[in-house]
Design an enzyme around this catalytic site. Sequence first.
Site, PDB file in Angstrom:
ATOM      1  N   GLU A 181       0.823  -1.212   0.000  1.00 10.03           N
ATOM      2  CA  GLU A 181       0.000   0.000   0.000  1.00 10.03           C
ATOM      3  C   GLU A 181       0.862   1.269   0.000  1.00 10.03           C
ATOM      4  O   GLU A 181       0.628   2.213   0.757  1.00 10.03           O
ATOM      5  CB  GLU A 181      -0.938   0.009   1.215  1.00 10.03           C
ATOM      6  CG  GLU A 181      -1.967  -1.107   1.182  1.00 10.03           C
ATOM      7  CD  GLU A 181      -2.967  -1.028   2.326  1.00 10.03           C
ATOM      8  OE1 GLU A 181      -4.104  -1.475   2.164  1.00 10.03           O
ATOM      9  OE2 GLU A 181      -2.607  -0.514   3.415  1.00 10.03           O
TER      10      GLU A 181
ATOM     11  N   GLU B 147      -6.893  -7.299  -0.562  1.00 12.93           N
ATOM     12  CA  GLU B 147      -7.325  -7.274   0.835  1.00 12.93           C
ATOM     13  C   GLU B 147      -8.799  -6.916   0.841  1.00 12.93           C
ATOM     14  O   GLU B 147      -9.168  -5.757   0.690  1.00 12.93           O
ATOM     15  CB  GLU B 147      -6.538  -6.259   1.664  1.00 12.93           C
ATOM     16  CG  GLU B 147      -5.111  -6.656   1.987  1.00 12.93           C
ATOM     17  CD  GLU B 147      -4.451  -5.672   2.957  1.00 12.93           C
ATOM     18  OE1 GLU B 147      -5.186  -4.925   3.645  1.00 12.93           O
ATOM     19  OE2 GLU B 147      -3.206  -5.651   3.015  1.00 12.93           O
TER      20      GLU B 147
END
Length: 780
Positions: free
Chosen positions: A184, A261
Site C-alpha cells: 500500500e 485485501e
Amino acid sequence: MRKVFFLCLLILTAFTGQAQELKGTPGTFTLGNKEFLLNGKPFIIRAAELHYPRIPKAYWEHRIQLSKAMGMNTICIYLFWNLHEQQEGVFDFKGQNDIAEFVRLVQKNGMYCIVRPGPYVCAEWDMGGLPWWLLKKEDVQVRTLQDPYFMERTKKFLSAAAKELAPLQIQNGGNIIMVQVENEYATFGEEQAYMEATRDAVRTAGFDKVQLFRCDWPTNFNRYQLDGVATTLNFGAGSNVEDKFKVFQELNPTAPLMCSEYWSGWFDHWGRPHETRSISSFIGSLKDMMDRRISFSLYMAHGGTSFGQWGGANAPPYSAMATSYDYNAPIGEQGNTTDKFFAVRNLLKNYLQPGEILGEIPEAKEIIEIPTFELNQSAGLFVNLPAPKKSETIQPMENFDQGWGRILYRATIPASAARRKLVITELHDWAAVFVNGQQIGKLDRRRGDNTVELPPLTTDAQLDILVEATGRVNYGKAIIDRKGITEKVELTDGKTSTEIKNWLVYNFPVDYEFQKKAKFKKGTATGPGWYKGTFKLTKTGDTFLDVSSWGKGMVWVNGHNLGRFWKIGPQQTLYIPGVWLKKGKNEIIILDVDKPEATRVAGLREPILDELRPDESLLHRAKGEELDLSGEVPAITGSFSPGNGWQEVQFQQTQQGRYLCFEALNAQQANDPLASMAELELLDEKGNQLSRLKWKVVYADSEEITAANHAADKVYDQQESTFWQTQTVGGKPKHPHQVVIDLGEVVKVKGFRYLPRSDKSTAGMIKDYRVFLKESPFKL
C-alpha cells in the site's frame, strides 16, 4: 457415452493441470487477458489471509484446514521483518518463525500461497513490521531511497527471507504463486524510484521466477507505475465492487482483477468500541466479486492474537491496537467457526472450480475453564530496579538499546514553595509520575496529555517517570515512533521553564527471563509491580484469561508472553492457547504498571472483547457545550456532488488559521438527519496536502460511538473505510452538524479534499456545507 467420457476426461485434465505443482511438479502462474492463468488455464484466487506469528505453531495446520473448509484455494501471508531480525544482523527462521514450514503445510493441504515480504507490511503490527533498531540511527528515513542504510538493511532481509522461501516458488515445484512488492505504498508516498528499487531487490533476493504484484487503494493506485508487476486493489466489506474497479479497468482494460485485501472486519483500539462488520454487507460484495470472476484475498480469514509486544498503533490521532486481533473475522481468535464462517462456506461452495470439493471442517480445539485463583506473591517495581544508566538529557528507549516494554526515568528536582508544573514533550505512550515515591499523576498520549501539577516541595525531591510503550505506529508518516520520552522534560512556573537534566534510566524489557528475576514475596505490591501465582490443571485446552480486575500491563504464562492488557477495554480477556498449558502446575506472572482492583484471575470459555471502561469521555463535546458561529465569516460555502470518490474544492484566495470548522448543512437525501465523512484533507498554495499529525478534534456536535466506532477523529485517520457519522442510537440530531479541529499550528490553506463514506450506504452523505478557518478558537 463417449461425449460424457471425454467431458469427464477434460475436467479431470484441467484439475490435474492446476494441482500438479502441489505434488512437487514445477508449474506456472501468469497474467492472462483479464484473468490469472495457472499452468495456462484460467484460475480465480480465493485466498485466506493468515499471520503465522498470531497463531501458535501447533495450530498452524488447523487454521489452514479451516480456511480450506471455508472454500479457499490459497493462503496469503505477510512476512514480519522485525520478528525475524529482532537484533540487527541476527536472523531467526526457526520454531514459531519457521515460515518455510508454514508454506509447506499450506502445500500439504492442497493450497497455493501468496507471500507478502514487505519490507513494510502495516498489519496493525509494531512499526508495520520494520525493526525497532532502525530508530537507533538518529536521522533514519524509511520507505525511501533517501536513506541508503534503510535500503541496505531491506535488501539483507529480503535475501534472508528468499533463502527460506524461493525454493517454494511454483516454478520450482512449490506452491507460491505470487510475491508482493512493498505494501500500500501510495498511502505513504509516490516515489516511483523507491518502488522500482524494491521490486528489483525482491527479484535479486531470489524471487526471480514467481509473478510479482503490488496492492494499493482504488483511489490512489495510479500515483506511481511499476512495470512488470501486477496491480491489485484493497477495499472493505460492503463496498460497491463495480465502482471500486471502474477507474482501474479504464486504465488497465486487459488486466486480471483482484481485491488483494477484502476487509472482513476491522481491528480494535484500546479505549474504543469493539469493531464489527455485518455478514450481509460482507457477503454481498464477496458474491459480487465471485459473479464477476474477480479474485480476492480475505483480510482477515482468521486474525488471531498479537501476542507479546507486537500490537501496533495508528496516528493521527495516536491510538494503540488491542492484543486480540479477532478482527470480527470468519474464524474467531481461538480458531472457532462463526456465523460469518458458514456464510462464506455456503457462498463459495457455488463457485468451486471443476474437480474441487470443500475441505472438511477440522475438529474444534477444546476449551476449558480455570476456576478463579489469587496471585498471592508480588514484587514491587521500585524495589526491583535493574542497574541504571546515566544520561545528561532525556532520551528514548531505543538509545539505551531497548526495543519494547517499560522505561523509568529518575532525576532530582529542586525545592520550591511555589506551584509548578511538569511538562513532558513527546511522551510515548503512557506514564505514571511519582515524587518521592508518591504517585501524583498519569499521562496518556491518546489524550494528548503532557502536564502534571507538582506539589510544593520543602526540600529537593526524587522525580520518577515510569513510561509504558503501547505499540509503535504502523501506518503513515508517524511510523518513526521512538518510545519513552523522546524530547524533553521541563519545570515551569508559568513564567520561565527549565529543562531537567542528569537522569538515571532503568530499562524493563518484555522477555520472560527478565520478569522472573523479580524478588517475589507474599502480599500485594505498593505501586507498580509484578504478581505471581500458580494453578493446577488435570487437562489442558484453550481458555481466555479474565484480567478485568487488573490495571495496565502484560502477562506471561509458563514463559509465554500473552500480550498487553488495559482496563479501559474493550478487551477484558487474553487468549491462552492450550498448547502453552500443561497438566499439573502452571505459572503466571502479571506486570501491572497501574493498579489492580483485585489480584485474581480465571480462565473463561468465551472471550470478553466488547466491554469498555473508558477513562475519559469518548465524545468530543463536553456537557453543555454549544458551538456559536454567529458573527463568523465562512472561508467558503458550497455543495458537493452526489456519489463516491474524492472531491476537491479551491478557495478563491488563500486563508490562514489554526482552527477549522466544517459544517454540514444538509444531506444528499432529503430528510436525512445524519452527516458522515470518511476523510478530510487540507491543501496548501501549491496543492500539496498539509500534514495531519498535529490535528485534534476539539468539538463535534454529534458522533456515533455506541453502535459503532464513528468518532469525529475518523475524518483524519487516513483510513478510507472508516468514517465519522453523527449519532444514530438514542435519537438522531438534526442538521446542521459541525466538527471543529485544532490543526496544531497556524497554516495557510488554499483548498480541501473531501471523501464521502465508501461503503454501499449513502446515509449522511453531505450536500451543502460551510467551512470556517481562524487563528483563535471558536466560541463554545
